[in-house]
Design a protein around this motif. Structure first.
Motif, PDB file in Angstrom:
ATOM      1  N   GLY A 196       0.843  -1.279  -0.020  1.00 30.65           N
ATOM      2  CA  GLY A 196       0.102   0.145  -0.136  1.00 30.65           C
ATOM      3  C   GLY A 196       0.733   1.220  -0.081  1.00 30.65           C
ATOM      4  N   GLU A 197       2.020   1.384   0.397  1.00 29.09           N
ATOM      5  CA  GLU A 197       3.107   2.370   0.075  1.00 29.09           C
ATOM      6  C   GLU A 197       3.516   2.699  -1.324  1.00 29.09           C
ATOM      7  OE1 GLU A 197       6.523   2.003   2.672  1.00 29.09           O
ATOM      8  OE2 GLU A 197       5.263   1.833   4.498  1.00 29.09           O
ATOM      9  N   TYR A 198       3.387   3.978  -1.612  1.00 31.22           N
ATOM     10  CA  TYR A 198       3.800   4.399  -3.042  1.00 31.22           C
ATOM     11  C   TYR A 198       5.470   4.652  -3.062  1.00 31.22           C
ATOM     12  CZ  TYR A 198      -0.756   6.232  -4.072  1.00 31.22           C
ATOM     13  OH  TYR A 198      -2.247   6.131  -4.309  1.00 31.22           O
ATOM     14  N   LEU A 199       5.915   4.042  -4.101  1.00 36.09           N
ATOM     15  CA  LEU A 199       7.221   4.045  -4.610  1.00 36.09           C
ATOM     16  C   LEU A 199       7.194   5.534  -5.513  1.00 36.09           C
ATOM     17  CD1 LEU A 199       6.400   0.868  -4.640  1.00 36.09           C
ATOM     18  CD2 LEU A 199       8.524   0.579  -5.825  1.00 36.09           C
ATOM     19  N   GLN A 200       6.325   5.826  -6.040  1.00 36.98           N
ATOM     20  CA  GLN A 200       6.372   6.938  -6.866  1.00 36.98           C
ATOM     21  C   GLN A 200       4.976   7.618  -6.916  1.00 36.98           C
ATOM     22  OE1 GLN A 200       8.068   7.233 -10.822  1.00 36.98           O
ATOM     23  NE2 GLN A 200       5.974   7.933 -11.563  1.00 36.98           N
ATOM     24  N   ARG A 201       4.617   8.709  -6.468  1.00 34.91           N
ATOM     25  CA  ARG A 201       3.445   9.568  -6.543  1.00 34.91           C
ATOM     26  C   ARG A 201       3.208  10.260  -7.859  1.00 34.91           C
ATOM     27  NH1 ARG A 201       0.773   9.495  -1.566  1.00 34.91           N
ATOM     28  NH2 ARG A 201       1.854   8.458   0.177  1.00 34.91           N
ATOM     29  N   ALA A 202       2.104  10.276  -8.204  1.00 33.95           N
ATOM     30  CA  ALA A 202       1.552  11.439  -9.343  1.00 33.95           C
ATOM     31  C   ALA A 202       1.688  12.579  -8.719  1.00 33.95           C
ATOM     32  CB  ALA A 202       0.236  10.972  -9.790  1.00 33.95           C
ATOM     33  N   GLY A 203       2.454  13.839  -9.608  1.00 34.06           N
ATOM     34  CA  GLY A 203       2.183  15.151  -9.020  1.00 34.06           C
ATOM     35  C   GLY A 203       3.799  15.294  -8.447  1.00 34.06           C
ATOM     36  N   VAL A 204       4.630  14.401  -8.345  1.00 31.66           N
ATOM     37  CA  VAL A 204       5.630  14.511  -7.819  1.00 31.66           C
ATOM     38  C   VAL A 204       6.696  14.124  -8.856  1.00 31.66           C
ATOM     39  CG1 VAL A 204       7.785  14.055  -6.060  1.00 31.66           C
ATOM     40  CG2 VAL A 204       5.096  14.401  -5.454  1.00 31.66           C
ATOM     41  N   PRO A 205       7.828  14.872  -9.174  1.00 33.95           N
ATOM     42  CA  PRO A 205       8.969  14.579 -10.416  1.00 33.95           C
ATOM     43  C   PRO A 205       9.692  13.121  -9.956  1.00 33.95           C
ATOM     44  CG  PRO A 205       9.426  16.685  -9.520  1.00 33.95           C
ATOM     45  CD  PRO A 205       8.379  16.340  -8.562  1.00 33.95           C
ATOM     46  N   ALA A 206       9.465  12.255 -10.988  1.00 33.01           N
ATOM     47  CA  ALA A 206      10.132  10.840 -10.774  1.00 33.01           C
ATOM     48  C   ALA A 206      11.863  11.198 -10.804  1.00 33.01           C
ATOM     49  CB  ALA A 206       9.596   9.915 -11.843  1.00 33.01           C
ATOM     50  N   THR A 207      12.437  10.510  -9.981  1.00 36.92           N
ATOM     51  CA  THR A 207      13.813  10.525  -9.907  1.00 36.92           C
ATOM     52  C   THR A 207      14.594   9.148  -9.862  1.00 36.92           C
ATOM     53  OG1 THR A 207      13.862  11.080  -7.738  1.00 36.92           O
ATOM     54  CG2 THR A 207      13.738  12.882  -8.902  1.00 36.92           C
ATOM     55  N   HIS A 208      13.855   8.261  -9.626  1.00 39.05           N
ATOM     56  CA  HIS A 208      14.311   6.792  -9.160  1.00 39.05           C
ATOM     57  C   HIS A 208      13.790   5.663 -10.234  1.00 39.05           C
ATOM     58  CE1 HIS A 208      15.989   9.129  -5.988  1.00 39.05           C
ATOM     59  NE2 HIS A 208      17.135   8.320  -5.715  1.00 39.05           N
ATOM     60  N   VAL A 209      14.602   4.631 -10.165  1.00 41.65           N
ATOM     61  CA  VAL A 209      14.088   3.304 -10.833  1.00 41.65           C
ATOM     62  C   VAL A 209      14.104   2.313  -9.423  1.00 41.65           C
ATOM     63  CG1 VAL A 209      14.794   1.440 -12.530  1.00 41.65           C
ATOM     64  CG2 VAL A 209      15.040   3.898 -13.142  1.00 41.65           C
ATOM     65  N   TYR A 210      13.006   1.572  -9.671  1.00 40.76           N
ATOM     66  CA  TYR A 210      12.911   0.693  -8.281  1.00 40.76           C
ATOM     67  C   TYR A 210      13.181  -0.763  -9.053  1.00 40.76           C
ATOM     68  CZ  TYR A 210      11.398   4.676  -6.166  1.00 40.76           C
ATOM     69  OH  TYR A 210      11.146   5.785  -5.455  1.00 40.76           O
ATOM     70  N   TRP A 211      14.164  -1.646  -8.586  1.00 40.36           N
ATOM     71  CA  TRP A 211      14.422  -3.054  -9.078  1.00 40.36           C
ATOM     72  C   TRP A 211      13.761  -3.700  -7.958  1.00 40.36           C
ATOM     73  CZ3 TRP A 211      16.876  -7.115  -7.504  1.00 40.36           C
ATOM     74  CH2 TRP A 211      16.946  -8.227  -8.659  1.00 40.36           C
ATOM     75  N   LEU A 212      12.993  -4.709  -8.454  1.00 42.00           N
ATOM     76  CA  LEU A 212      12.343  -5.565  -7.389  1.00 42.00           C
ATOM     77  C   LEU A 212      13.078  -7.025  -7.168  1.00 42.00           C
ATOM     78  CD1 LEU A 212       8.626  -4.980  -8.369  1.00 42.00           C
ATOM     79  CD2 LEU A 212      10.202  -3.445  -7.000  1.00 42.00           C
ATOM     80  N   ALA A 213      13.545  -7.086  -6.145  1.00 38.40           N
ATOM     81  CA  ALA A 213      13.993  -8.480  -5.540  1.00 38.40           C
ATOM     82  C   ALA A 213      12.966  -9.612  -5.049  1.00 38.40           C
ATOM     83  CB  ALA A 213      15.095  -8.162  -4.434  1.00 38.40           C
ATOM     84  N   SER A 214      11.928  -8.728  -4.635  1.00 36.25           N
ATOM     85  CA  SER A 214      10.577  -9.661  -4.038  1.00 36.25           C
ATOM     86  C   SER A 214       9.587  -8.601  -4.060  1.00 36.25           C
ATOM     87  CB  SER A 214      11.017 -10.364  -2.689  1.00 36.25           C
ATOM     88  OG  SER A 214      11.136  -9.261  -1.829  1.00 36.25           O
ATOM     89  N   GLY A 215       8.255  -9.201  -4.595  1.00 34.20           N
ATOM     90  CA  GLY A 215       7.224  -8.507  -4.190  1.00 34.20           C
ATOM     91  C   GLY A 215       6.581  -8.172  -5.715  1.00 34.20           C
ATOM     92  N   VAL A 216       5.458  -7.173  -5.722  1.00 38.36           N
ATOM     93  CA  VAL A 216       4.747  -6.785  -6.698  1.00 38.36           C
ATOM     94  C   VAL A 216       4.471  -5.212  -6.583  1.00 38.36           C
ATOM     95  CG1 VAL A 216       2.642  -7.109  -8.389  1.00 38.36           C
ATOM     96  CG2 VAL A 216       3.741  -9.105  -6.886  1.00 38.36           C
ATOM     97  N   ALA A 217       4.561  -4.588  -7.888  1.00 37.54           N
ATOM     98  CA  ALA A 217       4.411  -3.130  -7.807  1.00 37.54           C
ATOM     99  C   ALA A 217       3.445  -2.920  -9.207  1.00 37.54           C
ATOM    100  CB  ALA A 217       5.350  -2.239  -7.895  1.00 37.54           C
ATOM    101  N   ARG A 218       2.378  -1.939  -8.938  1.00 39.43           N
ATOM    102  CA  ARG A 218       1.561  -1.712  -9.862  1.00 39.43           C
ATOM    103  C   ARG A 218       1.699  -0.138 -10.315  1.00 39.43           C
ATOM    104  NH1 ARG A 218      -4.070   0.468  -9.164  1.00 39.43           N
ATOM    105  NH2 ARG A 218      -3.537   0.331  -6.877  1.00 39.43           N
TER     106      ARG A 218
END
Length: 205
Positions: free
Chosen positions: A30-52
């Motif tokens: 339920g936590e955000y890795l990236q929020r709409a409305g905020v400049p994106a600056t990072h890539v997130y590589w997933l070792a485990s889990g699912v993002a949407r």
């Protein structure tokens, strides 16, 4: 590697290069890795889990674009490019399950890519795969029934349905959670009927 059509050697080389700027991270469901409305600056590589990833349309309705799983980089490329000039992200990235992985600073990653031909080739394959995925997603959304979209989702993301919420799947399919429940009941009934038919045929034989 199979999805991106890159060699084991290329994947290993790119991983070793990026290791110099990778930083571990963890987020809860339920936590955000990236929020709409905020400049994106990072890539997130997933070792485990699912993002949407997704966005909110003009009516404020949440639209899901795709899912990211273990071994994939969760990123919205257009937002990262726009973020270089401080423009806010249009899409969001949210954790559908607890996630462990590594963050990569986008600007630093770009600098490394500019210096390495193997990384340039690798990221070209990555970009092409992303474009193909979005094109197929657009076709499925506009030219197929909900049942066909559900079948396509299950083919593209095998086993994922059991790991995420029904609401997330419904958002991806462009239907309500209530209709999603109906589709599942119909599919289960159809499977049960097919199994019964097979059993009857076996008994007759």
């Amino acid at each position: 590697m199979k999805r991106l059509d890159v060699s084991d050697e290329a994947y290993t080389n790119v991983t070793n290069i990026l290791a110099s700027i990778a930083k571990p991270f963890h987020v809860r469901k339920g936590e955000y890795l990236q929020r709409a409305g905020v400049p994106a600056t990072h890539v997130y590589w997933l070792a485990s889990g699912v993002a949407r990833s997704g966005f909110f349309n003009r009516d404020g309705v949440e639209v899901t674009l795709r899912f990211y799983r273990e071994g994939e980089s969760a990123t919205t490329l257009t937002d990262l490019i726009n973020g270089e000039s401080g423009m806010p992200a249009v899409q969001f990235l949210i954790a559908e399950t607890p996630i462990h992985g590594f963050t990569l600073d986008w600007k630093l990653a770009c600098e490394l890519r500019a210096q390495n031909e193997v990384m340039q080739h690798y990221h070209l394959h990555l970009a092409m795969h992303g474009l193909q995925t979005l094109a197929q997603r657009a076709y499925n959304s506009g030219e197929t029934s909900a049942q066909e979209r559900l079948a396509a989702f299950r083919e593209e993301y095998p086993g994922l349905e059991a790991r995420i919420s029904q609401r997330a799947v419904a958002s991806y399919l462009g239907i309500t959670p209530q209709y999603m429940s109906r589709l599942r009941r119909e599919a289960e009934a159809s499977a049960a009927q097919a199994a019964a038919t097979v059993e009857q045929a076996r008994q007759r034989a």
